[in-house]
Structures are given as structure tokens and as C-alpha cells.
Design an enzyme around this catalytic site. Sequence first.
Site, mmCIF file in Angstrom:
data_model
loop_
_atom_site.group_PDB
_atom_site.id
_atom_site.type_symbol
_atom_site.label_atom_id
_atom_site.label_comp_id
_atom_site.label_asym_id
_atom_site.label_seq_id
_atom_site.Cartn_x
_atom_site.Cartn_y
_atom_site.Cartn_z
ATOM 1 N N SER A 50 -10.197 0.575 4.159
ATOM 2 C CA SER A 50 -9.772 0.225 5.071
ATOM 3 C C SER A 50 -9.438 1.387 5.964
ATOM 4 O O SER A 50 -8.513 2.250 4.642
ATOM 5 C CB SER A 50 -8.716 -0.999 4.742
ATOM 6 O OG SER A 50 -9.426 -2.127 3.788
ATOM 7 N N ARG A 109 0.551 -1.240 -0.212
ATOM 8 C CA ARG A 109 0.424 -0.085 -0.040
ATOM 9 C C ARG A 109 0.649 1.097 -0.596
ATOM 10 O O ARG A 109 0.494 2.286 0.839
ATOM 11 C CB ARG A 109 -0.996 -0.282 1.147
ATOM 12 C CG ARG A 109 -1.875 -1.110 1.806
ATOM 13 C CD ARG A 109 -2.812 -1.663 0.417
ATOM 14 N NE ARG A 109 -3.733 -2.790 0.849
ATOM 15 C CZ ARG A 109 -3.767 -3.826 -0.278
ATOM 16 N NH1 ARG A 109 -2.595 -4.234 -0.695
ATOM 17 N NH2 ARG A 109 -4.431 -4.450 0.726
ATOM 18 N N GLU A 131 -4.536 3.850 6.593
ATOM 19 C CA GLU A 131 -4.180 4.236 4.933
ATOM 20 C C GLU A 131 -5.175 5.953 4.608
ATOM 21 O O GLU A 131 -4.283 5.883 2.795
ATOM 22 C CB GLU A 131 -5.287 3.229 4.140
ATOM 23 C CG GLU A 131 -4.946 2.913 3.067
ATOM 24 C CD GLU A 131 -5.038 0.796 2.375
ATOM 25 O OE1 GLU A 131 -5.199 0.359 3.426
ATOM 26 O OE2 GLU A 131 -6.559 1.715 1.847
HETATM 27 P P1 FAD Z 1 -8.730 9.682 -4.304
HETATM 28 O O1 FAD Z 1 -9.568 9.528 -2.537
HETATM 29 O O2 FAD Z 1 -9.332 10.340 -5.089
HETATM 30 O O3 FAD Z 1 -7.383 9.844 -3.734
HETATM 31 C C1 FAD Z 1 -6.515 9.589 -2.643
HETATM 32 C C2 FAD Z 1 -5.548 10.526 -2.869
HETATM 33 O O4 FAD Z 1 -4.595 10.125 -4.432
HETATM 34 C C3 FAD Z 1 -5.046 11.594 -3.180
HETATM 35 O O5 FAD Z 1 -4.319 12.152 -2.337
HETATM 36 C C4 FAD Z 1 -4.886 12.215 -4.275
HETATM 37 O O6 FAD Z 1 -5.403 13.525 -4.579
HETATM 38 C C5 FAD Z 1 -4.470 11.607 -5.029
HETATM 39 N N1 FAD Z 1 -4.522 11.663 -6.707
HETATM 40 C C6 FAD Z 1 -5.693 10.640 -7.201
HETATM 41 N N2 FAD Z 1 -5.605 10.886 -8.259
HETATM 42 C C7 FAD Z 1 -4.563 10.944 -8.799
HETATM 43 C C8 FAD Z 1 -3.637 12.157 -10.019
HETATM 44 N N3 FAD Z 1 -4.571 11.384 -11.050
HETATM 45 N N4 FAD Z 1 -2.650 12.130 -9.812
HETATM 46 C C9 FAD Z 1 -1.648 12.593 -8.594
HETATM 47 N N5 FAD Z 1 -2.736 12.259 -7.665
HETATM 48 C C10 FAD Z 1 -4.006 11.955 -7.220
HETATM 49 N N6 FAD Z 1 -8.054 0.169 -1.760
HETATM 50 C C11 FAD Z 1 -6.986 -1.125 -2.316
HETATM 51 O O7 FAD Z 1 -6.163 -0.891 -2.043
HETATM 52 N N7 FAD Z 1 -7.272 -2.505 -2.497
HETATM 53 C C12 FAD Z 1 -8.997 -2.687 -1.952
HETATM 54 O O8 FAD Z 1 -9.796 -3.712 -1.985
HETATM 55 C C13 FAD Z 1 -9.958 -1.120 -1.728
HETATM 56 N N8 FAD Z 1 -11.279 -1.655 -1.885
HETATM 57 C C14 FAD Z 1 -12.387 -0.267 -0.762
HETATM 58 C C15 FAD Z 1 -12.751 -0.519 -0.608
HETATM 59 C C16 FAD Z 1 -14.254 0.568 -1.078
HETATM 60 C C17 FAD Z 1 -15.971 0.760 -0.425
HETATM 61 C C18 FAD Z 1 -13.474 2.016 -0.990
HETATM 62 C C19 FAD Z 1 -14.809 2.570 -0.152
HETATM 63 C C20 FAD Z 1 -12.474 1.416 -0.935
HETATM 64 C C21 FAD Z 1 -11.867 0.891 -1.392
HETATM 65 N N9 FAD Z 1 -9.546 1.531 -1.129
HETATM 66 C C22 FAD Z 1 -8.879 0.144 -1.711
HETATM 67 C C23 FAD Z 1 -8.896 2.565 -1.246
HETATM 68 C C24 FAD Z 1 -9.397 3.165 -2.420
HETATM 69 O O9 FAD Z 1 -9.680 2.699 -3.183
HETATM 70 C C25 FAD Z 1 -8.407 3.239 -3.645
HETATM 71 O O10 FAD Z 1 -6.882 3.685 -2.798
HETATM 72 C C26 FAD Z 1 -8.023 3.554 -4.957
HETATM 73 O O11 FAD Z 1 -6.830 4.091 -5.604
HETATM 74 C C27 FAD Z 1 -8.127 5.627 -4.294
HETATM 75 O O12 FAD Z 1 -8.805 5.700 -5.560
HETATM 76 P P2 FAD Z 1 -9.349 6.970 -5.781
HETATM 77 O O13 FAD Z 1 -9.811 8.025 -7.554
HETATM 78 O O14 FAD Z 1 -10.467 7.437 -5.526
HETATM 79 O O15 FAD Z 1 -8.744 8.159 -5.108
HETATM 80 P P1 NAP Z 2 -10.052 -11.203 4.858
HETATM 81 O O1 NAP Z 2 -10.574 -11.813 3.307
HETATM 82 O O2 NAP Z 2 -11.356 -11.034 5.430
HETATM 83 O O3 NAP Z 2 -8.757 -10.871 4.898
HETATM 84 C C1 NAP Z 2 -8.437 -9.871 6.325
HETATM 85 C C2 NAP Z 2 -6.942 -9.598 6.280
HETATM 86 O O4 NAP Z 2 -6.335 -10.970 6.098
HETATM 87 C C3 NAP Z 2 -6.647 -8.997 4.862
HETATM 88 O O5 NAP Z 2 -7.179 -7.497 4.718
HETATM 89 C C4 NAP Z 2 -5.723 -10.003 3.850
HETATM 90 O O6 NAP Z 2 -4.913 -9.170 3.688
HETATM 91 C C5 NAP Z 2 -5.367 -10.575 5.349
HETATM 92 N N1 NAP Z 2 -5.209 -12.178 4.461
HETATM 93 C C6 NAP Z 2 -5.932 -13.021 4.156
HETATM 94 N N2 NAP Z 2 -6.167 -14.560 3.575
HETATM 95 C C7 NAP Z 2 -5.075 -14.180 3.693
HETATM 96 C C8 NAP Z 2 -3.490 -14.777 2.943
HETATM 97 N N3 NAP Z 2 -4.756 -15.860 2.604
HETATM 98 N N4 NAP Z 2 -2.916 -14.433 2.909
HETATM 99 C C9 NAP Z 2 -2.567 -13.255 3.130
HETATM 100 N N5 NAP Z 2 -3.185 -12.388 3.775
HETATM 101 C C10 NAP Z 2 -4.297 -12.835 4.175
HETATM 102 O O7 NAP Z 2 -10.424 -9.791 4.015
HETATM 103 P P2 NAP Z 2 -10.753 -8.712 3.497
HETATM 104 O O8 NAP Z 2 -11.678 -7.663 4.379
HETATM 105 O O9 NAP Z 2 -12.723 -9.239 3.499
HETATM 106 O O10 NAP Z 2 -10.472 -8.072 2.363
HETATM 107 C C11 NAP Z 2 -10.171 -9.105 1.066
HETATM 108 C C12 NAP Z 2 -9.399 -8.634 0.002
HETATM 109 O O11 NAP Z 2 -9.537 -6.230 -0.364
HETATM 110 C C13 NAP Z 2 -7.982 -7.849 0.838
HETATM 111 O O12 NAP Z 2 -6.846 -8.004 0.389
HETATM 112 C C14 NAP Z 2 -7.960 -6.136 1.089
HETATM 113 O O13 NAP Z 2 -6.526 -5.851 1.704
HETATM 114 C C15 NAP Z 2 -8.769 -5.643 0.381
HETATM 115 N N6 NAP Z 2 -9.679 -4.337 0.754
HETATM 116 C C16 NAP Z 2 -9.097 -3.384 0.468
HETATM 117 C C17 NAP Z 2 -9.575 -2.597 1.146
HETATM 118 C C18 NAP Z 2 -8.432 -1.185 1.375
HETATM 119 O O14 NAP Z 2 -9.504 0.328 1.491
HETATM 120 N N7 NAP Z 2 -7.552 -1.031 1.048
HETATM 121 C C19 NAP Z 2 -10.770 -2.541 1.730
HETATM 122 C C20 NAP Z 2 -11.470 -3.825 1.334
HETATM 123 C C21 NAP Z 2 -10.996 -4.493 0.800
HETATM 124 P P3 NAP Z 2 -4.428 -7.795 3.003
HETATM 125 O O15 NAP Z 2 -4.804 -6.646 3.328
HETATM 126 O O16 NAP Z 2 -2.752 -7.741 2.780
HETATM 127 O O17 NAP Z 2 -4.931 -8.627 1.400
#
Ligand code: FAD
Ligand code: NAP
Length: 337
Positions: A238, A164, A333
Amino acid sequence: MNIAYNQSLLGYNTFHIDEMASEVSIIEDEQQLFECLQYINKNQKPLFIIGGGSNILLTHRVEGLTIVNKIKGIEVIQETDEFVDIKSMSGENWHACVRWCVEKNYGGLENLSLIPGTVGAAPIQNIGAYGVELQEVCLSVEAIHIHTLQKRIFQHHECAFGYRDSVFKQQEKGNYFILSVTMRLQKNPTFNIAYGDIQKILALDFNNILSIKNISDAIIKIRKSKLPNPDEIGNAGSFFKNPVIANAQAESLKNQYPNMPMYAFATETKIPAAWLIEQCGWKGYRNGNYGVHTQQALVLVNYANAHGHDIVDLSTSIITSVQQRFNIQLEREVNIW
Ligand code: FAD
Ligand code: NAP
């Protein structure tokens, strides 16, 4: 160049926080981007970039110029029998880009289905889900320096991708506008189905048939069943990263808390932050308009009209209690503005 003055950002962030921005410009092409960058440099104004607003938490009025990125377009730039290189403009919706690839049977993005936001934000935190990260497909990132207006291609090795994390969150934080992302997708991919419930859903709904589309559909189904939909409850996914700790500390915690889930992570150990937060009693916590989601302790939520600083304060209380109980420091995050 179009500027809307004194505009609410309510519709531009998935937390649904109602903060104002003094100036907002929605950009649809590179020319409009250049005009905005020239404008902020000439008038010495700060710049804020919003993609899908799914990883930000607004805590105050935003002064300066806010750009909402809608620069779209996806093209194939190289193709062989084995792989396809695609270039997506940064304002494309991430999930739309994933499904564009899925429909064409290009493999690599299917595990990243249904992540909200734009393509341009994806490299910033090296988005990841279900055992796959953007860095596995990302070849390069095209960016424009917001002050010099110089274009630069960050090759994969220059992006400093981590968990991340990337150079765009570290040394180059706030310096560049990401214009496009180039990714290499596979025509005969190796599937990654080890994570979570993917195999169970493939068996139940897809007769165990492995395909790019079935995996994408399975992940969409799992995500819809587990994660709060931001259209219904404000959230930014998250709120905290999963902490990565030294193996020695993990071992000692395992003796104390035998049920603590742990995953090997390079030479260290990753602990799911959701478990730590739940153990501290926060899951389902609600204080009026905001709280911790009832099903997913890693997600802080805005039920209606919450202030961003209330959610930040809640996150601080969570960090403190996890620190006191487990001696583990949680890191946010979500980007706090
Ligand atoms: P924004 O929120 O608009 O911006 C995020 C940051 O990036 C800000 O600082 C902004 O200024 C900057 N930024 C945006 N675009 C640019 C650009 N073009 N150039 C320079 N800077 C920029 N993340 C995960 O990694 N894995 C997941 O599974 C995941 N699941 C999610 C589920 C839900 C329900 C939600 C709400 C979020 C989730 N996220 C997840 C987090 C999020 O969706 C990601 O981080 C996504 O990449 C953010 O994109 P955005 O365009 O909405 O960014
Ligand atoms: P989950 O399956 O309930 O698992 C909980 C956490 O345990 C996850 O965050 C994941 O880490 C870790 N995990 C589970 N299984 C694993 C494996 N086999 N090996 C290594 N790590 C493992 O998670 P969840 O909340 O439903 O989310 C599912 C996936 O979507 C995850 O990968 C999560 O990161 C991603 N997600 C991200 C966001 C965001 O905003 N960043 C939001 C929703 C979902 P990791 O997170 O490192 O994968």
C-alpha cells in the site's frame, strides 16, 4: 567490517528501483553492527538501514553507509501453560518468523502471514493486516542508539503504537537501529476471522476447522490471489495509509457518495484509500514503466526500470485528485529516500 563501494540497491528493494549506494555493508551479527555504527560516527556519515526493502522508495543515489540487516535468530525466553514469549532478532524474515510460530501452534501472528520484510521493521509502522496489528503481541523492542551506541529497551507503552505508526516513525525517527523484538504468543488464542474473505476460505478449503495453521494458510491464499507479488512486479504494498476522518465529514460524504465504504475507527471513521483512488480514475493507470496496479489501486507499481521520482510524482497527482474530489488528504505510507 565489509563494505562494498558503489553498489546498486536494485536487489535490496521490492520496488526494484536501480539506485546506487556509495557504501553498503551486509551485517549478520551485533559485532558487525557496532563496527558500522562506530564507522559512521567516526567519519560523520549518514546511515541508512534496509531490512527487506519492502517499504521504501529510492529516488536518488544513497550517500553514506547503507546497512542491510541480516541479524538472525529466534528464541523462546519464557513459557507458561497459557503463553510463550519469543525474542526474534531484527534481520529475521517476518513471514518466516510467523510460520515458525504457526508450526509450533503459538497464536497471535497468523493474520500477519505473508507480509514481506524483516522483524525489525515490523514495529516501525506497527504492521497490520486482516484486523490484527503487531502491537497486540509486541511486549518490547530492543534498540541501539546510532550515535551513542547505548542499548535501550522500549517497553510496549513507550513504543507509542498507532495506526501504521510508532515512536520510531515520530520522535525517534532515524535515531535507533532496532535489534530485536519480543512478542507474547498464546497457546489457546482467540481467533480473529471477521475480516474480508477469511471465513469464506476457511469454509471452502478447511471445512470450517479453526486453527492457527488454517487461518495462516487461508490468509496466504487470499493475499496471493489479491496482491501483486513483488518478485513479478515492483511495488511496496500500500503506497498510502487509509485516511481516518471525523465522523461529521464521513456523514456528509456518505450523503454525497452512498456507496463509499466506511469503517468505525476508535472515535472516528476510516475510509479505504483504494476506493477513493479508484473513484478518481487511477486504477490501472499506466505511464510507460510505472503506474497504479490494475487490481489494487492502493499499490503503485514499477513495471520495469522506472525512476523513483516518477512514482513520487504519480503519488502527488493521486493525492491532489483525491483532495480535490473528496477533500480528504491522503498520506504516504512508503518511506521515500
Ligand atoms: P524496509 O523497507 O527495509 O525499511 C522500512 C523502513 O524501516 C526504512 O525507513 C528503514 O530504514 C527502516 N528500518 C528497517 N529495518 C530497521 C531496523 N532494524 N532498525 C531501524 N530502522 C529500520 N505492511 C503492513 O503493515 N501490512 C501489510 O499487510 C503489508 N503488506 C505488504 C504487501 C506487499 C506486497 C509489500 C511489498 C509490502 C507490504 N507491507 C505491508 C509493507 C512492508 O512489508 C512492511 O512495512 C514491512 O514491515 C517492511 O519491512 P522491511 O524490512 O522490508 O522494511
Ligand atoms: P480489503 O480487504 O480489500 O479492504 C480494503 C480496506 O478496507 C483495507 O485496507 C482495510 O483497512 C479496510 N477493511 C476491510 N475490511 C475491514 C473490516 N472488517 N474492518 C475494518 N477495516 C476493514 O484490503 P486488501 O487490500 O485486500 O488488504 C487486506 C489486508 O492486508 C488489510 O488489512 C491491509 O491493510 C493489509 N495490507 C497492507 C498492505 C500495506 O502495504 N500496508 C499491503 C497489502 C495488504 P486496513 O488496511 O486498516 O486493514
